[in-house]
Design an enzyme around this catalytic site. Sequence first.
Site, PDB file in Angstrom:
ATOM      1  N   GLU A 128       0.800  -1.158   0.039  1.00 22.21           N
ATOM      2  CA  GLU A 128       0.001  -0.061   0.056  1.00 22.21           C
ATOM      3  C   GLU A 128       0.832   1.327   0.030  1.00 22.21           C
ATOM      4  O   GLU A 128       0.445   2.369  -0.526  1.00 22.21           O
ATOM      5  CB  GLU A 128      -0.950  -0.003   1.189  1.00 22.21           C
ATOM      6  CG  GLU A 128      -2.242   0.910   0.976  1.00 22.21           C
ATOM      7  CD  GLU A 128      -2.898   1.313   2.236  1.00 22.21           C
ATOM      8  OE1 GLU A 128      -2.345   0.679   3.309  1.00 22.21           O
ATOM      9  OE2 GLU A 128      -3.563   2.278   1.962  1.00 22.21           O
ATOM     10  N   THR A 181      -4.761  10.277  -1.073  1.00 22.86           N
ATOM     11  CA  THR A 181      -4.252  10.171   0.047  1.00 22.86           C
ATOM     12  C   THR A 181      -2.838  10.821  -0.128  1.00 22.86           C
ATOM     13  O   THR A 181      -2.461  11.657   0.787  1.00 22.86           O
ATOM     14  CB  THR A 181      -4.001   8.578   0.643  1.00 22.86           C
ATOM     15  OG1 THR A 181      -5.363   8.257   0.556  1.00 22.86           O
ATOM     16  CG2 THR A 181      -3.226   8.696   1.868  1.00 22.86           C
TER      17      THR A 181
END
Length: 315
Positions: A128, A181
């Site tokens: 991630e 993000t």
Amino acid sequence: MSWIQVFSPATIGNIGPGFDVLGMAVKGLGDTVYARRIRSGIRIAEVKSPTPIPSDPRKNTAATAASNVFRFLNVRGGIELRIHKGLPAGSGLGSSAASAAAGAFAANWLYGRELSVEQLILAATQAEAEVSGGFFADNTAPALLGGTTLTRCCVPLDVTRIGVIRRLRLVLVTPGLTVLTREARKILPATVPMASFVFNMANTALITAAFAKNDYSLFARSLNDNVIEPVRARLITGFHQVKENAIKAGADGMAISGSGPTVFAITDNLRKARAIEQQMVLTFNALGVSSRSWVTTMDSHGTRLVEDARRRAAG
Ligand code: HSE
């Protein structure tokens, strides 16, 4: 080789003030990954997704997490993946983490199940990190463990599962806005005033206690963030109006899920949850922002094999 089917839930991480440390798995939403052993290499045979995601195995988190598992196991493994995403990318619901968790789980399952769940969290978190621009486990840990988790440290990884608040009802609303993000991290302040630090630390500690004690009312009192929310609220059109109207409709709190744009409101009453959902959606609508919404609860199981589909080909 037969296919296995793995499900990994959506996650809220951060939970309010617990930036990069507190995360929660959410019931009913998530990604499904079908996987089978092949002779060599990592192949993505299919991607079904509501939003575009990479099908290049070097850029897809399910594939890179599987590759990390092979590295940890020290095997020259091969795996074929079919990825059916139930989560839109960039929603703040841990979409890339869910795929990473499912990919890591599947690879470990197919190759002897020798890794611990902590090693799977590390494999998924490393995958991630490549897409999010930060190394944090507040999505990958609850995705794999279920319930609520607290990350003390990422290197070396130290994650604790805290627990579940059974009465908690979650109202999730995802407005049709894009928040990456990577970008939402860049705007955060480099330093924090001492008073804000103390406030957020106290509320984070109390949320931890609330989940450990299954205490809804303590959680409701502690869902307050004076550091991250004021900055990131600017990225979400109508954030303050939506929060105000959610609370007027009976919510005991509302916060940003992850880096947004999804927001979540809390209550312990299903009927109230429906009214809160309606108000939140209407408020976004009035500002010209369409949204998707769900009323749900916590997922206490985390990433798992879907037993009844083990022998079914995934096509
Ligand atoms: N803790 C991360 C952040 C989660 O808030 O940037 C992103 O989903």
